[in-house]
Design a protein around this motif. Structure first.
Motif, short mmCIF file in Angstrom:
data_model
loop_
_atom_site.label_atom_id
_atom_site.label_comp_id
_atom_site.label_asym_id
_atom_site.label_seq_id
_atom_site.Cartn_x
_atom_site.Cartn_y
_atom_site.Cartn_z
N GLU A 16 0.95 -1.29 -0.13
CA GLU A 16 0.05 0.11 -0.05
C GLU A 16 0.88 1.27 0.17
OE1 GLU A 16 -2.34 -0.71 3.35
OE2 GLU A 16 -3.90 -1.97 2.45
N SER A 17 2.06 1.01 0.64
CA SER A 17 3.02 2.50 0.53
C SER A 17 3.53 2.60 -1.05
CB SER A 17 4.14 2.23 1.58
OG SER A 17 5.24 1.08 1.23
N GLY A 18 3.57 1.64 -1.75
CA GLY A 18 4.07 1.60 -2.99
C GLY A 18 5.86 1.22 -3.24
N GLU A 19 5.88 0.47 -2.00
CA GLU A 19 7.36 -0.26 -1.86
C GLU A 19 7.27 -1.48 -3.15
OE1 GLU A 19 10.37 -2.46 1.08
OE2 GLU A 19 8.89 -1.36 2.15
N TYR A 20 6.42 -2.28 -3.07
CA TYR A 20 6.06 -3.18 -3.80
C TYR A 20 4.92 -2.52 -4.86
CZ TYR A 20 8.64 -5.94 -0.68
OH TYR A 20 9.55 -6.48 0.34
N GLN A 21 5.15 -2.42 -6.12
CA GLN A 21 4.04 -1.76 -6.98
C GLN A 21 3.52 -2.78 -7.60
OE1 GLN A 21 5.82 1.46 -9.21
NE2 GLN A 21 6.32 2.65 -7.38
N ALA A 22 2.16 -2.41 -8.26
CA ALA A 22 1.32 -3.26 -9.08
C ALA A 22 2.09 -3.46 -10.28
CB ALA A 22 0.15 -2.59 -9.57
N GLY A 23 2.29 -4.89 -10.64
CA GLY A 23 2.80 -5.44 -11.93
C GLY A 23 4.24 -5.73 -11.59
N GLY A 24 4.70 -5.33 -10.39
CA GLY A 24 6.29 -6.00 -9.72
C GLY A 24 5.84 -7.37 -8.96
N LYS A 25 6.87 -7.60 -8.30
CA LYS A 25 6.84 -8.82 -7.51
C LYS A 25 7.26 -8.73 -6.10
CE LYS A 25 9.60 -10.92 -10.37
NZ LYS A 25 10.54 -11.80 -11.36
N LEU A 26 6.79 -9.59 -5.49
CA LEU A 26 7.30 -9.76 -3.85
C LEU A 26 8.59 -10.51 -3.98
CD1 LEU A 26 4.20 -10.48 -1.72
CD2 LEU A 26 5.11 -8.46 -2.24
N PRO A 27 9.60 -10.39 -2.82
CA PRO A 27 10.69 -11.20 -2.90
C PRO A 27 10.31 -12.62 -2.85
CG PRO A 27 10.88 -9.56 -1.17
CD PRO A 27 9.57 -9.47 -1.80
N ARG A 28 11.30 -13.39 -3.21
CA ARG A 28 10.98 -14.89 -3.33
C ARG A 28 10.78 -15.50 -2.12
NH1 ARG A 28 16.05 -17.14 -6.49
NH2 ARG A 28 17.03 -15.87 -4.91
N TYR A 29 10.10 -16.65 -2.07
CA TYR A 29 9.97 -17.38 -0.73
C TYR A 29 11.23 -17.27 0.16
CZ TYR A 29 5.15 -18.79 -1.38
OH TYR A 29 3.78 -18.95 -1.65
N GLU A 30 12.29 -17.81 -0.24
CA GLU A 30 13.71 -17.90 0.33
C GLU A 30 14.15 -16.64 0.84
OE1 GLU A 30 13.15 -18.88 -2.59
OE2 GLU A 30 13.04 -21.14 -2.55
N GLU A 31 13.76 -15.58 0.15
CA GLU A 31 14.17 -14.17 0.75
C GLU A 31 13.30 -13.90 1.86
OE1 GLU A 31 15.26 -11.08 -2.42
OE2 GLU A 31 14.55 -13.05 -3.66
N LEU A 32 12.05 -14.22 1.77
CA LEU A 32 10.99 -13.75 2.95
C LEU A 32 11.27 -14.60 4.13
CD1 LEU A 32 7.85 -13.58 0.64
CD2 LEU A 32 8.88 -11.53 1.56
N THR A 33 11.53 -16.08 3.99
CA THR A 33 11.77 -16.75 5.20
C THR A 33 12.71 -15.99 5.86
OG1 THR A 33 13.04 -18.11 3.93
CG2 THR A 33 10.95 -18.70 4.26
N ARG A 62 7.03 -16.88 -12.73
CA ARG A 62 7.18 -15.58 -12.49
C ARG A 62 7.41 -14.98 -10.80
NH1 ARG A 62 2.71 -11.64 -14.92
NH2 ARG A 62 4.42 -10.07 -14.03
N GLY A 63 6.81 -15.79 -10.20
CA GLY A 63 6.78 -15.51 -8.68
C GLY A 63 5.55 -14.78 -8.35
N ILE A 64 5.45 -14.05 -7.20
CA ILE A 64 4.36 -13.44 -6.52
C ILE A 64 4.22 -12.18 -7.10
CG2 ILE A 64 3.27 -13.03 -4.17
CD1 ILE A 64 5.54 -14.82 -3.02
N VAL A 65 3.25 -12.11 -8.02
CA VAL A 65 2.94 -10.90 -8.66
C VAL A 65 2.11 -9.93 -7.80
CG1 VAL A 65 1.96 -9.84 -10.86
CG2 VAL A 65 3.17 -11.71 -10.83
N VAL A 66 2.50 -8.63 -7.61
CA VAL A 66 1.54 -7.55 -7.08
C VAL A 66 0.40 -7.32 -8.31
CG1 VAL A 66 1.48 -5.41 -5.83
CG2 VAL A 66 3.41 -6.73 -5.31
N LEU A 67 -0.58 -7.32 -7.60
CA LEU A 67 -1.73 -6.84 -8.59
C LEU A 67 -2.24 -5.53 -8.29
CD1 LEU A 67 -4.00 -9.92 -7.89
CD2 LEU A 67 -2.26 -9.70 -9.65
N GLU A 68 -2.88 -5.14 -9.46
CA GLU A 68 -3.44 -3.48 -9.37
C GLU A 68 -4.62 -3.52 -8.56
OE1 GLU A 68 -5.06 -0.28 -12.77
OE2 GLU A 68 -4.27 -2.08 -13.25
N ARG A 69 -4.97 -2.58 -7.83
CA ARG A 69 -6.12 -2.27 -6.96
C ARG A 69 -7.09 -1.74 -7.98
NH1 ARG A 69 -5.93 -3.54 -1.65
NH2 ARG A 69 -8.04 -3.79 -1.98
N LEU A 70 -8.29 -2.51 -8.04
CA LEU A 70 -9.26 -1.75 -8.87
C LEU A 70 -10.46 -1.32 -7.88
CD1 LEU A 70 -9.25 -4.23 -11.86
CD2 LEU A 70 -8.32 -1.90 -11.67
N GLY A 71 -10.93 -0.25 -8.05
CA GLY A 71 -12.21 0.09 -7.14
C GLY A 71 -13.32 -0.66 -7.37
#
Length: 261
Positions: A16-33, A62-71
Motif C-alpha cells: 500500500e505504501s508503494g514499496e512493492y508496486q502493481a505489476g512488480g513482484k514480492l521477494p522470493r519465498y527464500e528471501e521472505l523466510t 514469474r513469482g508472487i505478482v503484485v496486482l493492481e487495486r481496482l475500485g
C-alpha cells in the motif's frame, strides 16, 4: 496475532505504501523466510491472506505478482429488464451509461459437459454435452472483470439453430429464441458467492483464493414452460458490491402509528 498475520500485515503495508508496486513482484519465498525469520509454511499462509484480499497472485515461473487495486463497482440489482434497439434485452449490469467495454480474446461457443450447478438450473443430467457461449469482458483498458457463460438447452438449439453460431444477428440469441415461438421469455436470477474453479481463476486472472460473485439468470419459455438458457456471470468479489433500494411497505408508512398505553 498469529505470526503469519503479522507477516501479511507487514507485506500489505509495503504494498500500500508503494514499496512493492502493481505489476512488480514480492521477494522470493527464500528471501521472505530469511527476512522474517520464519518457516516456509508461515510465508505460504501470509501470501494466502494477501491472495484472498486481491493484493497478490502467485504466477508460475514469474513469482508472487503484485496486482493492481481496482475500485469496487456498484451494481443496482433491480427487477427491470430493459430493451435496447441495437443490442436487444439489457439486464442489470456493472457498466455505467455510455461506458465503453471490451471483450478479452475471442467469444467462443462449444459443446462441453454440463457442470452440476448448470445441470440443476437447466433441468438436465450433469455431464450432458451442452452448448455453451463464453465471453470475457471488462471496462476498456482494465483486466478481465467478468466471465459470462450462457448454456442453451437442446430444445433451444433445435428450435433456433442460429443460437449455436458465433454471430446470432440483431438482438442476439434471445431474439432468435423468441422468434422461434418461445416468447415472451421470463427470467429469474440467483446470486451467491463461491470459490472459483481453476479455469475461472485463470480466465479472470485472479488467485484461486479470491472468492467470486456468481449471478445465474434462468430463462424460461412461455410456450413450453421449459428452461431454455442459463447465463452464469462470475465476477471477482473484490471488484463489485450489490446495491438494492429498500422501500417502505404500506404498514411501514410515516408517521408511524403509536400504540397508546
Amino acid at each position: 496475532m498469529p505470526r503469519y498475520e503479522e507477516v501479511a500485515r507487514d507485506l500489505r503495508e509495503r504494498i500500500e505504501s508503494g514499496e512493492y508496486q502493481a505489476g512488480g513482484k514480492l521477494p522470493r519465498y527464500e528471501e521472505l523466510t530469511r527476512a522474517f525469520g520464519v518457516g516456509r509454511g508461515v510465508i505460504s499462509e501470509a501470501i494466502a491472506v494477501l491472495e484472498r484480499e486481491g493484493l497478490v497472485r502467485p504466477v508460475k515461473r514469474r513469482g508472487i505478482v503484485v496486482l493492481e487495486r481496482l475500485g469496487r463497482r456498484r451494481i443496482r440489482r433491480g427487477q427491470l429488464v430493459m430493451r435496447d434497439p441495437q443490442r436487444g434485452y439489457v439486464f442489470p449490469a456493472a457498466s455505467h451509461p455510455g461506458e465503453p467495454w471490451e471483450v478479452h480474446g475471442r467469444p467462443v461457443r462449444d459443446y462441453v459437459p454440463t457442470p452440476d450447478r448448470v445441470a440443476e438450473l437447466l433441468n438436465t443430467p450433469p455431464g450432458t454435452p451442452t452448448l455453451r457461449r463464453r465471453r470475457i469482458t471488462s471496462p476498456a483498458g482494465e483486466p478481465p472483470f467478468q466471465l459470462v457463460d450462457t448454456w442453451l438447452s437442446a430444445e433451444a438449439v433445435r428450435d433456433a439453430p442460429q443460437v449455436g453460431e458465433i454471430t446470432t444477428g440483431p438482438g442476439g440469441y434471445l431474439d432468435r429464441l423468441e422468434e422461434a415461438g418461445h416468447g415472451p421469455i421470463s427470467w429469474i436470477e440467483f446470486t451467491r458467492t463461491r470459490m472459483p474453479s481453476r479455469e475461472e481463476s485463470a480466465a479472470l486472472e485472479i488467485s484461486p483464493e479470491m472468492p467470486i460473485l456468481e449471478t445465474a439468470i434462468v430463462g424460461t419459455s412461455a410456450q413450453t414452460s421449459n428452461v431454455l438458457e442459463v447465463t452464469i456471470r462470475a465476477i471477482p468479489a473484490d471488484r463489485v458490491e450489490l446495491v438494492t433500494e429498500l422501500r417502505r411497505g404500506d404498514g411501514a408508512s410515516w408517521p408511524t402509528e403509536r400504540i397508546q398505553s
